[in-house]
Design a protein around this motif. Structure first.
Motif, short mmCIF file in Angstrom:
data_model
loop_
_atom_site.label_atom_id
_atom_site.label_comp_id
_atom_site.label_asym_id
_atom_site.label_seq_id
_atom_site.Cartn_x
_atom_site.Cartn_y
_atom_site.Cartn_z
N THR A 113 0.86 -1.55 0.07
CA THR A 113 0.05 -0.41 0.17
C THR A 113 0.84 0.99 0.25
O THR A 113 2.36 1.18 0.26
CB THR A 113 -0.93 0.13 0.70
N PRO A 114 0.48 3.02 0.18
CA PRO A 114 1.14 3.57 0.10
C PRO A 114 1.85 4.00 1.59
O PRO A 114 3.28 4.34 0.82
CB PRO A 114 -0.23 4.48 0.35
N ALA A 115 1.42 2.91 2.20
CA ALA A 115 2.02 3.46 3.81
C ALA A 115 3.75 1.96 3.51
O ALA A 115 4.84 2.57 4.13
CB ALA A 115 1.47 2.31 4.88
N TYR A 116 3.79 1.43 1.92
CA TYR A 116 4.45 0.31 2.17
C TYR A 116 5.69 1.59 1.56
O TYR A 116 7.05 1.36 2.13
CB TYR A 116 5.07 -0.59 1.20
N HIS A 117 5.43 2.45 1.03
CA HIS A 117 6.16 3.10 -0.13
C HIS A 117 7.28 4.30 1.33
O HIS A 117 7.98 4.68 0.72
CB HIS A 117 5.85 4.08 -1.40
N LEU A 118 6.26 4.42 2.05
CA LEU A 118 6.49 5.75 2.56
C LEU A 118 7.53 4.95 3.87
O LEU A 118 8.17 5.84 4.42
CB LEU A 118 5.52 6.04 3.68
N VAL A 119 7.36 4.15 4.01
CA VAL A 119 7.74 3.25 4.86
C VAL A 119 9.75 3.52 4.15
O VAL A 119 10.82 3.28 5.58
CB VAL A 119 8.02 2.00 5.74
N ARG A 120 9.64 3.12 3.25
CA ARG A 120 11.05 2.90 2.66
C ARG A 120 11.72 4.64 2.61
O ARG A 120 13.38 4.27 2.38
CB ARG A 120 10.75 2.36 0.84
N ALA A 121 11.19 5.47 3.26
CA ALA A 121 11.63 6.53 3.14
C ALA A 121 12.62 6.74 5.21
O ALA A 121 12.30 5.65 5.43
CB ALA A 121 10.83 7.99 3.22
N PRO A 122 13.80 6.81 4.80
CA PRO A 122 14.16 6.52 5.83
C PRO A 122 13.91 7.01 7.27
O PRO A 122 13.22 8.42 7.34
CB PRO A 122 15.72 7.56 5.88
N ARG A 123 13.86 6.45 8.54
CA ARG A 123 13.19 6.74 10.26
C ARG A 123 12.13 6.63 10.05
O ARG A 123 11.37 6.97 10.69
CB ARG A 123 14.00 8.24 10.53
N LEU A 124 11.18 6.19 9.30
CA LEU A 124 9.89 6.49 9.18
C LEU A 124 9.78 4.86 10.23
O LEU A 124 10.44 3.71 8.70
CB LEU A 124 8.75 6.64 7.59
N THR A 131 2.87 -6.15 7.85
CA THR A 131 3.18 -7.50 7.21
C THR A 131 4.46 -7.04 5.92
O THR A 131 5.13 -8.17 5.14
CB THR A 131 3.14 -9.35 6.52
N SER A 132 3.87 -6.00 4.79
CA SER A 132 4.33 -5.87 3.45
C SER A 132 5.75 -4.96 4.12
O SER A 132 7.18 -5.23 3.07
CB SER A 132 3.28 -4.74 3.28
N ALA A 133 6.36 -4.83 5.05
CA ALA A 133 7.62 -4.30 5.34
C ALA A 133 8.50 -5.60 6.22
O ALA A 133 9.35 -5.10 5.99
CB ALA A 133 7.60 -3.38 5.81
N LYS A 134 8.51 -6.45 5.90
CA LYS A 134 9.19 -7.88 6.11
C LYS A 134 10.61 -8.27 5.39
O LYS A 134 10.22 -7.62 4.22
CB LYS A 134 7.93 -9.17 6.24
N GLY A 135 11.48 -8.16 6.39
CA GLY A 135 12.61 -8.71 5.93
C GLY A 135 13.03 -7.24 6.09
O GLY A 135 14.69 -7.39 4.79
N LEU A 136 12.55 -6.58 6.24
CA LEU A 136 13.28 -4.26 5.19
C LEU A 136 14.44 -4.31 6.48
O LEU A 136 15.11 -3.45 6.05
CB LEU A 136 12.25 -3.83 5.06
N SER A 137 14.67 -4.97 7.93
CA SER A 137 14.91 -4.33 8.57
C SER A 137 17.54 -4.68 8.56
O SER A 137 17.35 -3.70 8.96
CB SER A 137 14.86 -5.20 10.09
#
Length: 400
Positions: A113-124, A131-137
């Motif tokens: 979702t748009p939230a997924y693309h937002l968290v790709r920015a630093p510090r969000l 769970t769309s951001a799983k593995g990104l840590s």
């Protein structure tokens, strides 16, 4: 050596427990999911009880682990550990980052979702995208993923390829093997699933019949094959479809009355009958499961049933003596054994192949024997007219 298993939802907790059984060289400790820093202060207020950081998720996790008799180490107070395994990396507590860390995928991931693309920015914070951001840590040493398809997905998201290890084959990933056959009814398959019940999100299940009607629009008939039947025999599906083509029935199945081993469920409805059920069904049970409105009214709809033993004088109910469906961890263990034995030599094995396997290795049936006969009927016996207590088992009566 000792290992810490960080749990989450009930399904994730069950998975972590199963993994621990395969690592006997480690002294295993378990904890519900937790965080540290400012997030811990918020967690203590109960404001995060709707997530895996508290509330019902923690209660279910603690109850399951207590029943399993495992060792607890809440929030890693007895670390450091030689190995830490977690199924979530949306928040990675600092106290576990000095241990060897393995991230394990359980289940599907949320859409981007748009939230997924937002968290790709630093510090969000990654948890905004669930769970769309799983593995990104990138805070782990290894990331165990469910399939080659998920490997490609996570690599596309930016997970470092050298950290990914594929663990096995999910129950749906073998479906491509079934394309090479002579079954005439093909090219019309939809697989739909959701993690909404597991994550306590609102899900309007009674509205499912409306979705089925919309999906089937323009077709002559609608076939329902549950997603919990990974061992279903394509020939069984074809037998039911052939009966539909040979008759003017409104509803044809192989489970009302039941006779086949549980896990070979096929139901086919004429579209006009489905339309009638959509307009008239009132009970939530009828709107959720779709066909009951039809088979509960044999005086109104023309019904047919494909039996396992058409030539026998008395119908045997294989659904009460053979359980090949997938609902519980024991079911998964049984299905895994069947696949590991039959799949390498015959990817499109069927009912008779499984029966031959069970005849030679009867101990396999013991794996999930305690759930024989357990099905959804047990919740609606007070509403169903053509099904009674002889057609189902109750969890309260299971042998432990």
């Amino acid at each position: 050596m000792k290992a810490l298993f960080i749990c989450g939802s009930l399904n994730q907790t069950r998975m972590m427990y199963q993994i621990s059984l395969h690592l006997p060289q480690f002294h295993a400790n378990f904890t519900p999911y937790f965080c540290d820093g400012p997030g811990r202060l918020v967690q203590r207020t109960g404001a995060l009880d709707f997530t895996v950081l508290g509330g019902e998720f923690h209660r279910q996790t603690a109850k399951f682990l207590t029943e399993c008799g495992v060792n607890f180490d809440f929030e890693d107070v007895n670390g450091p550990y030689d190995l830490v395994l977690t199924c979530i990396d949306l928040i990675v507590p600092k106290r576990i980052r000095n241990s060897r860390l393995v991230l394990v995928q359980e289940g599907m991931t949320d859409p981007e979702t748009p939230a997924y693309h937002l968290v790709r920015a630093p510090r969000l914070p990654r948890w905004l995208a669930q769970t769309s951001a799983k593995g990104l840590s990138n805070a782990y040493d290894l990331f165990r993923v469910a399939s080659e398809g998920y490997r490609s997905l996570f690599e596309r998201k930016g997970v470092r390829p050298e950290k990914i290890r594929v663990t096995g084959i999910p129950t749906f990933d073998h479906c491509a093997a079934y394309l090479d056959n002579d079954v005439p009814h093909r090219d019309h398959v939809l697989v739909a699933t959701s993690d909404m019940r597991e994550t306590f999100k609102f899900e309007n299940r009674p509205k499912f019949i409306e979705k089925a009607r919309r999906i089937a629009a323009g077709a002559e008939a609608d076939a329902k094959i549950p997603s919990d039947c990974p061992l279903i025999d394509p020939d069984v599906i074809d037998q039911v479809l052939d009966r539909v083509m040979q008759s003017d029935c409104d509803y044809v199945s192989n489970l009302h009355l039941a006779s086949w081993p549980d896990g070979n469920d096929v139901e086919v409805m004429r579209l006009d009958a489905l339309e009638t059920a959509w307009r008239e069904a009132m009970l939530p049970m009828e709107r959720e499961h779709t066909p009951p409105y039809l088979w509960e009214r044999p005086e109104r709809f023309k019904l047919a049933n494909v039996r396992w033993d058409e030539e026998a004088a008395v119908t045997r109910d294989g659904s009460l003596s053979h359980r090949w469906t997938l609902d519980y961890a024991e079911d998964c263990a049984f299905i895994r054994q069947v696949f590991e034995t039959l799949y390498p030599e015959n990817p499109v094995f069927g009912v008779e192949d499984i029966l031959d396997l069970l005849a030679s290795r009867p101990q396999l049936a013991d794996i999930n024997e305690r759930y024989l006969g357990v099905n959804w009927y047990r919740h609606h016996l007070h509403q169903l007219k053509t099904v009674d207590s002889r057609d189902t088992a109750h969890l309260s009566s299971l042998k432990v």
